[in-house]
Design a protein around this motif. Sequence first.
Motif, PDB file in Angstrom:
ATOM      1  N   LEU A 504      38.697  41.046  42.012  1.00 58.18           N
ATOM      2  CA  LEU A 504      39.988  41.641  41.689  1.00 58.18           C
ATOM      3  C   LEU A 504      39.781  42.636  40.558  1.00 58.18           C
ATOM      4  O   LEU A 504      39.265  42.285  39.496  1.00 58.18           O
ATOM      5  CB  LEU A 504      40.984  40.554  41.271  1.00 58.18           C
ATOM      6  CG  LEU A 504      42.422  40.996  40.995  1.00 58.18           C
ATOM      7  CD1 LEU A 504      43.056  41.620  42.234  1.00 58.18           C
ATOM      8  CD2 LEU A 504      43.260  39.809  40.499  1.00 58.18           C
ATOM      9  N   ARG A 505      40.150  43.884  40.798  1.00 58.31           N
ATOM     10  CA  ARG A 505      39.933  44.930  39.796  1.00 58.31           C
ATOM     11  C   ARG A 505      41.100  44.998  38.813  1.00 58.31           C
ATOM     12  O   ARG A 505      42.257  44.872  39.194  1.00 58.31           O
ATOM     13  CB  ARG A 505      39.762  46.295  40.477  1.00 58.31           C
ATOM     14  CG  ARG A 505      38.537  46.437  41.371  1.00 58.31           C
ATOM     15  CD  ARG A 505      38.408  47.874  41.852  1.00 58.31           C
ATOM     16  NE  ARG A 505      37.268  48.086  42.726  1.00 58.31           N
ATOM     17  CZ  ARG A 505      37.326  48.033  44.045  1.00 58.31           C
ATOM     18  NH1 ARG A 505      38.482  47.789  44.640  1.00 58.31           N
ATOM     19  NH2 ARG A 505      36.253  48.239  44.782  1.00 58.31           N
ATOM     20  N   LYS A 506      40.761  45.220  37.552  1.00 56.06           N
ATOM     21  CA  LYS A 506      41.776  45.488  36.539  1.00 56.06           C
ATOM     22  C   LYS A 506      42.111  46.968  36.566  1.00 56.06           C
ATOM     23  O   LYS A 506      41.246  47.788  36.852  1.00 56.06           O
ATOM     24  CB  LYS A 506      41.259  45.120  35.146  1.00 56.06           C
ATOM     25  CG  LYS A 506      41.038  43.640  34.896  1.00 56.06           C
ATOM     26  CD  LYS A 506      40.516  43.438  33.491  1.00 56.06           C
ATOM     27  CE  LYS A 506      40.278  41.966  33.179  1.00 56.06           C
ATOM     28  NZ  LYS A 506      39.711  41.773  31.820  1.00 56.06           N
ATOM     29  N   PRO A 507      43.346  47.327  36.238  1.00 52.16           N
ATOM     30  CA  PRO A 507      44.492  46.443  35.989  1.00 52.16           C
ATOM     31  C   PRO A 507      45.108  45.975  37.295  1.00 52.16           C
ATOM     32  O   PRO A 507      45.119  46.704  38.284  1.00 52.16           O
ATOM     33  CB  PRO A 507      45.451  47.357  35.210  1.00 52.16           C
ATOM     34  CG  PRO A 507      45.165  48.723  35.737  1.00 52.16           C
ATOM     35  CD  PRO A 507      43.697  48.757  36.037  1.00 52.16           C
ATOM     36  N   PHE A 508      45.619  44.756  37.290  1.00 51.10           N
ATOM     37  CA  PHE A 508      46.266  44.185  38.461  1.00 51.10           C
ATOM     38  C   PHE A 508      47.630  43.646  38.046  1.00 51.10           C
ATOM     39  O   PHE A 508      47.855  43.329  36.874  1.00 51.10           O
ATOM     40  CB  PHE A 508      45.418  43.061  39.063  1.00 51.10           C
ATOM     41  CG  PHE A 508      45.032  41.994  38.072  1.00 51.10           C
ATOM     42  CD1 PHE A 508      45.906  40.941  37.768  1.00 51.10           C
ATOM     43  CD2 PHE A 508      43.808  42.048  37.426  1.00 51.10           C
ATOM     44  CE1 PHE A 508      45.554  39.971  36.851  1.00 51.10           C
ATOM     45  CE2 PHE A 508      43.450  41.072  36.492  1.00 51.10           C
ATOM     46  CZ  PHE A 508      44.327  40.033  36.204  1.00 51.10           C
ATOM     47  N   THR A 509      48.523  43.581  38.998  1.00 49.90           N
ATOM     48  CA  THR A 509      49.822  42.967  38.713  1.00 49.90           C
ATOM     49  C   THR A 509      49.683  41.461  38.882  1.00 49.90           C
ATOM     50  O   THR A 509      48.786  40.967  39.583  1.00 49.90           O
ATOM     51  CB  THR A 509      50.899  43.504  39.658  1.00 49.90           C
ATOM     52  OG1 THR A 509      50.613  43.078  41.003  1.00 49.90           O
ATOM     53  CG2 THR A 509      50.962  45.027  39.606  1.00 49.90           C
ATOM     54  N   LEU A 510      50.554  40.733  38.257  1.00 54.17           N
ATOM     55  CA  LEU A 510      50.516  39.274  38.382  1.00 54.17           C
ATOM     56  C   LEU A 510      50.862  38.842  39.799  1.00 54.17           C
ATOM     57  O   LEU A 510      50.406  37.788  40.254  1.00 54.17           O
ATOM     58  CB  LEU A 510      51.481  38.645  37.367  1.00 54.17           C
ATOM     59  CG  LEU A 510      51.144  38.944  35.886  1.00 54.17           C
ATOM     60  CD1 LEU A 510      52.148  38.263  34.965  1.00 54.17           C
ATOM     61  CD2 LEU A 510      49.719  38.519  35.558  1.00 54.17           C
ATOM     62  N   ASP A 511      51.651  39.657  40.512  1.00 55.49           N
ATOM     63  CA  ASP A 511      51.914  39.359  41.924  1.00 55.49           C
ATOM     64  C   ASP A 511      50.639  39.478  42.745  1.00 55.49           C
ATOM     65  O   ASP A 511      50.398  38.670  43.660  1.00 55.49           O
ATOM     66  CB  ASP A 511      52.981  40.309  42.477  1.00 55.49           C
ATOM     67  CG  ASP A 511      54.359  40.020  41.902  1.00 55.49           C
ATOM     68  OD1 ASP A 511      54.574  38.880  41.421  1.00 55.49           O
ATOM     69  OD2 ASP A 511      55.216  40.919  41.924  1.00 55.49           O
ATOM     70  N   GLU A 512      49.803  40.487  42.433  1.00 52.92           N
ATOM     71  CA  GLU A 512      48.524  40.625  43.139  1.00 52.92           C
ATOM     72  C   GLU A 512      47.620  39.427  42.855  1.00 52.92           C
ATOM     73  O   GLU A 512      46.938  38.923  43.758  1.00 52.92           O
ATOM     74  CB  GLU A 512      47.823  41.920  42.720  1.00 52.92           C
ATOM     75  CG  GLU A 512      48.513  43.177  43.214  1.00 52.92           C
ATOM     76  CD  GLU A 512      47.890  44.436  42.645  1.00 52.92           C
ATOM     77  OE1 GLU A 512      48.082  45.497  43.244  1.00 52.92           O
ATOM     78  OE2 GLU A 512      47.225  44.351  41.591  1.00 52.92           O
ATOM     79  N   LEU A 513      47.610  38.974  41.616  1.00 52.25           N
ATOM     80  CA  LEU A 513      46.822  37.797  41.264  1.00 52.25           C
ATOM     81  C   LEU A 513      47.289  36.585  42.044  1.00 52.25           C
ATOM     82  O   LEU A 513      46.472  35.846  42.620  1.00 52.25           O
ATOM     83  CB  LEU A 513      46.913  37.547  39.759  1.00 52.25           C
ATOM     84  CG  LEU A 513      46.289  36.234  39.266  1.00 52.25           C
ATOM     85  CD1 LEU A 513      44.782  36.252  39.454  1.00 52.25           C
ATOM     86  CD2 LEU A 513      46.649  35.989  37.794  1.00 52.25           C
TER      87      LEU A 513
END
Length: 527
Positions: A504-513
């Motif tokens: 998972l690449r930063k930056p990510f949304t918490l929904d993506e996480l």
Amino acid sequence: MLSALSEWLFDTSGLSPHGYCLLWEPGLIGLYAVSDTIIALAYFSIPLTLVIVGKRRGDLIFRPLLWLFAAFIMLCGTTHWLDLFTLWTPLYGLQGLVKAATAIASIATAVALWWTLPHFLALPSVEQLRRANAALLASEERLAHAQKMEALGQLTGGIAHDFNNVLQVIVGSLNVIERQIALGRANAIDRPLAAIRKASDTASSLTNRMLAFSRRQTLLPREIDPNKLVAGMEEMLRRTLGPEIDLDLRLGCSRWSVTCDPSQLESALLNLAINARDAMPQGGVLRITTADRTLTTEASDSDMQPGDYVEIEVTDSGVGISHDLLIRVFEPFFTTKPTGQGTGLGLSQVYGFVKQSGGHVRIESAPGEGTRARIYLPGRAPAPSPAVHDQPTVAHFSSPCAAHRGKTLVVEDQEEVRSQIVSTLTEMGCNTIEAGDGTAGLKVIESGEPLDLLISDVGLPGLNGLQLADAARVARPDLPILLITGYAGKAAETLQLAQNMELLRKPFTLDELAERVQAMFKGTDVQ
């Protein structure tokens, strides 16, 4: 007249051979014969070396003198051959003629040598050449440093400009939100929140493009069919280009596949298509072709390795680019578009991605003749498709962690980021264990604590996330691992992920996480 000359040269009547003067003494005749033979052979070998030097070193400034000197030495050798013959045959007329020619050649050579003597003396010595080369290298280093500083200044200026714009949007929007909340109008913060979200996406895109240009982005390569990838982009390309641009796909790649990050290849082709669209304001034709190519090494591109490649060519019928601008198109933040209509990072991103993938990119253009961009990616025979097996039915949980007795280990050195991840997992019903570095995370793994998932940043101090993941796979081969990275150096440029690992690449949304965690618990693969 010719008859008289021939008689004079070759008539030996009344003349005695040279051996008669030596009283036919065997020792003296042998000494003369051997000496003249050796001298003649040496004299003939010297012009041969001079001829070889003259032919192979076309840059020599005294080549005419070289030929003259070779002729003089050869005539000298000929006189010694005749000295050998006259021991037994008195060809003194011919010998005299050769000596006369040798005299003329020697005078010409001597005059030429004296004439060119000042030029010889003006030639630099070895020490002078050494000092000149040292000064030249120092000058080249200073020039290269100046060019680097100029490029760095352009780069940092572009970064400062774009990121300051992003920060201005974020800071200004936060001020608006604070004022609206202070006035009790919390329902009026949608627009500044949307502006912050858009600015964050812009900053993320800028970072990814800079990493792509510097060939430091984290790639997730897999084998793809170039024809299918381009064909799958057709609808998106037509929407992007608009009705004024005629899209012409000619997919001719038939033998090879390529191994690269498909999302980055799509982004590269989209960048080229957008540039082509902007170069055709009155409309035109954009042609994308694929083909199998076998390339050889070319002097114009020393980085080009010979081999099999898949060529993806993007050609437009636009205004074209002049040569002065063409040599700069891959520079970051360099753009020919008006201010505000281009970041100057599109082609630099294409260049960095292609080079990092082991390929090459070329652009050809001329004013009024359109532009042709070619991407070459290493080609290979497609791997056989794996057999399709029936997949077992997977149970779905409303809370992914609820059915598990274990916990999720979160390893992140940035406290704020770790807190956001843990809060999201807690909302999903997961039990979590926190670790601030790789060493602490490894202790949890080795402790025997039941774990269902490992979430780790890659760029950790000390024991990094990749090393932690390797240790976890040894201790617990079936443990799912989610790696998070913003930039972790060369170690993470091309990750080879195991079957139960995700990135998972930063930056990510918490929904993506949350979506990625949910998918890993369910055993699905979300790209």
